[in-house]
Design a protein around this motif. Structure first.
Motif, PDB file in Angstrom:
ATOM      1  N   MET A 101      -2.905   2.639  14.151  1.00  0.00           N
ATOM      2  CA  MET A 101      -2.483   0.941  14.129  1.00  0.00           C
ATOM      3  C   MET A 101      -2.756  -0.277  12.966  1.00  0.00           C
ATOM      4  SD  MET A 101      -6.713   0.084  16.068  1.00  0.00           S
ATOM      5  CE  MET A 101      -7.548  -0.227  14.777  1.00  0.00           C
ATOM      6  N   LYS A 108      -0.657   0.366  18.612  1.00  0.00           N
ATOM      7  CA  LYS A 108       0.302   1.148  19.222  1.00  0.00           C
ATOM      8  C   LYS A 108       0.102   2.120  20.495  1.00  0.00           C
ATOM      9  CE  LYS A 108       1.860   0.285  14.570  1.00  0.00           C
ATOM     10  NZ  LYS A 108       2.105   1.043  13.160  1.00  0.00           N
ATOM     11  N   ARG A 154      -7.356   6.368  17.152  1.00  0.00           N
ATOM     12  CA  ARG A 154      -6.606   5.616  16.641  1.00  0.00           C
ATOM     13  C   ARG A 154      -7.796   5.547  14.997  1.00  0.00           C
ATOM     14  NH1 ARG A 154      -3.750   6.197  20.597  1.00  0.00           N
ATOM     15  NH2 ARG A 154      -3.026   4.376  21.232  1.00  0.00           N
TER      16      ARG A 154
END
Length: 108
Positions: free
Chosen positions: A58, A89, A8
């Motif tokens: 994210m 997410k 991420r």
């Protein structure tokens, strides 16, 4: 980083508030973090950044850091409190949600 957020990337705006004057109570430094304000605080378009590989963006929402000096906190060291709300997410497996509910909800 742990597996849920290893791939991420997070872009967020940082605002600092200094409440260290003698008349301010309590005397603290606040650092506010939010993904929603990132584009307005950035001097260049975020879409122009080079890609981060397969990283998934994210969100960090209404988060912050509170720093209280030792003399104000009444401790030997500076007190640092971090409040972070992150949306990585990702989908959580149903079995893991059920396991958490069965084993952790009684602690709330």
């Amino acid at each position: 980083l742990p597996w849920p957020i290893r791939d991420r990337v997070c872009t967020f705006a940082v605002d600092g508030v200094d409440c260290m004057n003698a008349e301010d109570a309590p005397q603290q430094v606040l650092v506010l973090l939010d993904t929603g304000d990132a584009q307005s605080s950035c001097p260049f378009p975020l879409e122009s950044r080079p890609p981060q590989g397969d990283a998934i963006p994210m969100d960090m929402l209404d988060s912050g850091i509170i720093i209280t000096p030792a003399e104000v906190a009444g401790t030997e060291h500076t007190l640092m409190q971090i409040i972070c709300v992150v949306d990585p997410k990702m989908a959580v497996p149903k079995w893991l949600v059920n396991l958490a509910i069965r084993n952790l909800c009684f602690l709330i």
